[in-house]
Design a protein around this motif. Structure first.
Motif, PDB file in Angstrom:
ATOM      1  N   LEU A   1      -3.679   3.696 -13.910  1.00  0.00           N
ATOM      2  CA  LEU A   1      -4.395   4.564 -13.162  1.00  0.00           C
ATOM      3  C   LEU A   1      -3.841   4.716 -11.825  1.00  0.00           C
ATOM      4  O   LEU A   1      -3.085   3.995 -11.225  1.00  0.00           O
ATOM      5  CB  LEU A   1      -5.984   4.373 -13.000  1.00  0.00           C
ATOM      6  CG  LEU A   1      -6.675   4.288 -14.399  1.00  0.00           C
ATOM      7  CD1 LEU A   1      -8.015   3.844 -14.301  1.00  0.00           C
ATOM      8  CD2 LEU A   1      -6.620   5.655 -15.057  1.00  0.00           C
ATOM      9  N   PRO A   2      -4.029   6.188 -11.287  1.00  0.00           N
ATOM     10  CA  PRO A   2      -3.588   6.227  -9.645  1.00  0.00           C
ATOM     11  C   PRO A   2      -3.905   5.141  -8.738  1.00  0.00           C
ATOM     12  O   PRO A   2      -3.033   5.024  -7.679  1.00  0.00           O
ATOM     13  CB  PRO A   2      -3.865   7.631  -9.586  1.00  0.00           C
ATOM     14  CG  PRO A   2      -4.316   8.412 -10.838  1.00  0.00           C
ATOM     15  CD  PRO A   2      -4.646   7.128 -11.772  1.00  0.00           C
ATOM     16  N   ASP A   3      -4.976   4.598  -8.766  1.00  0.00           N
ATOM     17  CA  ASP A   3      -5.437   3.696  -7.878  1.00  0.00           C
ATOM     18  C   ASP A   3      -5.200   2.354  -8.320  1.00  0.00           C
ATOM     19  O   ASP A   3      -5.857   1.455  -7.649  1.00  0.00           O
ATOM     20  CB  ASP A   3      -7.126   3.720  -7.612  1.00  0.00           C
ATOM     21  CG  ASP A   3      -7.902   3.957  -8.779  1.00  0.00           C
ATOM     22  OD1 ASP A   3      -7.388   3.868  -9.904  1.00  0.00           O
ATOM     23  OD2 ASP A   3      -9.094   3.558  -8.792  1.00  0.00           O
ATOM     24  N   ALA A   4      -4.444   2.140  -9.344  1.00  0.00           N
ATOM     25  CA  ALA A   4      -4.044   0.752  -9.221  1.00  0.00           C
ATOM     26  C   ALA A   4      -3.214   0.201  -8.484  1.00  0.00           C
ATOM     27  O   ALA A   4      -2.365   0.775  -7.963  1.00  0.00           O
ATOM     28  CB  ALA A   4      -3.463   0.544 -10.925  1.00  0.00           C
ATOM     29  N   ASP A   5      -3.238  -1.126  -8.360  1.00  0.00           N
ATOM     30  CA  ASP A   5      -2.317  -1.995  -7.343  1.00  0.00           C
ATOM     31  C   ASP A   5      -1.539  -2.977  -7.995  1.00  0.00           C
ATOM     32  O   ASP A   5      -1.861  -3.919  -8.187  1.00  0.00           O
ATOM     33  CB  ASP A   5      -3.561  -2.510  -6.277  1.00  0.00           C
ATOM     34  CG  ASP A   5      -2.570  -3.247  -4.991  1.00  0.00           C
ATOM     35  OD1 ASP A   5      -1.222  -2.929  -5.187  1.00  0.00           O
ATOM     36  OD2 ASP A   5      -3.060  -3.960  -4.224  1.00  0.00           O
ATOM     37  N   LEU A   6      -0.399  -2.231  -8.488  1.00  0.00           N
ATOM     38  CA  LEU A   6       0.448  -3.215  -9.222  1.00  0.00           C
ATOM     39  C   LEU A   6       1.305  -3.880  -8.385  1.00  0.00           C
ATOM     40  O   LEU A   6       1.910  -5.077  -8.939  1.00  0.00           O
ATOM     41  CB  LEU A   6       1.496  -2.262 -10.044  1.00  0.00           C
ATOM     42  CG  LEU A   6       0.994  -1.079 -10.871  1.00  0.00           C
ATOM     43  CD1 LEU A   6       2.031  -0.275 -11.461  1.00  0.00           C
ATOM     44  CD2 LEU A   6       0.037  -1.805 -12.056  1.00  0.00           C
ATOM     45  N   SER A   7       1.432  -4.047  -7.008  1.00  0.00           N
ATOM     46  CA  SER A   7       1.942  -5.011  -6.284  1.00  0.00           C
ATOM     47  C   SER A   7       1.199  -6.577  -6.257  1.00  0.00           C
ATOM     48  O   SER A   7       2.004  -7.386  -5.908  1.00  0.00           O
ATOM     49  CB  SER A   7       2.023  -4.250  -4.819  1.00  0.00           C
ATOM     50  OG  SER A   7       0.685  -4.322  -4.235  1.00  0.00           O
ATOM     51  N   ARG A   8       0.028  -6.379  -6.957  1.00  0.00           N
ATOM     52  CA  ARG A   8      -0.918  -7.553  -6.726  1.00  0.00           C
ATOM     53  C   ARG A   8      -0.516  -8.371  -8.004  1.00  0.00           C
ATOM     54  O   ARG A   8      -1.252  -9.513  -8.369  1.00  0.00           O
ATOM     55  CB  ARG A   8      -2.166  -7.408  -6.689  1.00  0.00           C
ATOM     56  CG  ARG A   8      -2.607  -6.617  -5.263  1.00  0.00           C
ATOM     57  CD  ARG A   8      -4.035  -6.317  -5.016  1.00  0.00           C
ATOM     58  NE  ARG A   8      -4.666  -7.396  -5.180  1.00  0.00           N
ATOM     59  CZ  ARG A   8      -6.203  -7.014  -5.049  1.00  0.00           C
ATOM     60  NH1 ARG A   8      -6.798  -5.768  -4.967  1.00  0.00           N
ATOM     61  NH2 ARG A   8      -7.084  -8.152  -5.092  1.00  0.00           N
TER      62      ARG A   8
END
Length: 219
Positions: A112-119
C-alpha cells in the motif's frame, strides 16, 4: 525458269546468311544450357525426407514456434505463508521454496502507499507456515510481531527450526559457523524436537545452551 535480277539475288543471299546465323545462335544456346544443367545436377545430392509432404525446418528446436524448451529447471517445493499488514490483499499465499519477501508482497497485490518497506528485508527467503508483516510508515509494532529480516524484539524468541543464519547469529554464543551447523543439523534430522536437542549440534554445550535457552523455541 525464274530469272532474278542482281538486287533480288543479293536479297536472297542476305536472307540465307541471316537464317544461318540465327540457327547457329539457337543451337549454341541449347548446347550451353544443357551443359550447365548437367553440371548442376552432377554436383547436387538429393534431400530425402522420411515424411513426404512435411518440409523440414532449418531452425533449431528452440526457435521453432510452439515448441517449449525446458533447460536448467529444478523442481521446487510448494509452501504456504501468511502475509499481512500494509499489502493490498493480505492472507495465505502459495509460493515456492526459495522465494523472497519481495515475491510475497507482489503476490499479495503489492504494498500500500503508506507501507514502510525500508523496515523489512525484501531479499529474505520466506519459510513454510511463517507470517510476514509489512509495517506502515511510523507504525509502532508490538513485541510479538517480528518484521521480516529484522533483529529479534525484546521478549520474542528465535525459532531454531525456521530461523535463517542471520537470525540465529543474534543468539548469544552463536556466530556464523555455529549458525550454519544448526541449519545443517535440522535439515539432516528433520528439525529439532526439543530446545535441549540443540546441544547435539557440534560446538554447542551446556554453557552455551544455558545462555540461549530462554531465547529459543521450536514452535
Amino acid at each position: 525458269m525464274f530469272h532474278f535480277d542482281r538486287i533480288q539475288q543479293k536479297i536472297f543471299v542476305i536472307m540465307g546468311i541471316l537464317i544461318l546465323i540465327l540457327s547457329g545462335i539457337l543451337i549454341f544456346r541449347e548446347y550451353n544450357y544443357r551443359g550447365r544443367l548437367s553440371a548442376d545436377l552432377s554436383g547436387t545430392s538429393p534431400q530425402i525426407w522420411e515424411n513426404p509432404g512435411i518440409v523440414p525446418s532449418n531452425k533449431p528446436a528452440e526457435e521453432q514456434p510452439g515448441k517449449q524448451v525446458r533447460s536448467g529447471e529444478t523442481e521446487r517445493q510448494i509452501i504456504k505463508v501468511y502475509i499481512t499488514g500494509k499489502v493490498k490483499n493480505p492472507g495465505v499465499i502459495t509460493m515456492y521454496e526459495g522465494d523472497r519477501v519481495d515475491d510475497a508482497i507482489k503476490l499479495a497485490g503489492g504494498a500500500l502507499p503508506d507501507a514502510d518497506l525500508s523496515r523489512i528485508n525484501l531479499a529474505m527467503k520466506v519459510q513454510d507456515e511463517d507470517m510476514y508483516y509489512v509495517p506502515g510508515i511510523g507504525e509502532e509494532i508490538p513485541d510479538e510481531i517480528l518484521l521480516p529480516g529484522s533483529q529479534q524484539s525484546a521478549g520474542s524468541k528465535v525459532n531454531i527450526n525456521k530461523a535463517d543464519q542471520a537470525q540465529l547469529e543474534t543468539l548469544p554464543g552463536i556466530g556464523p559457523a555455529k549458525a550454519q551447523k544448526i541449519i545443517e543439523y535440522r535439515e539432516k534430522h528433520g528439525g529439532f524436537k526439543t530446545i535441549e536437542e540443540i546441544m547435539n549440534v557440534s560446538g554447542i554445550g551446556e554453557k552455551t545452551y544455558e545462555a540461549l535457552k530462554d531465547q529459543i523455541d521450536i514452535r
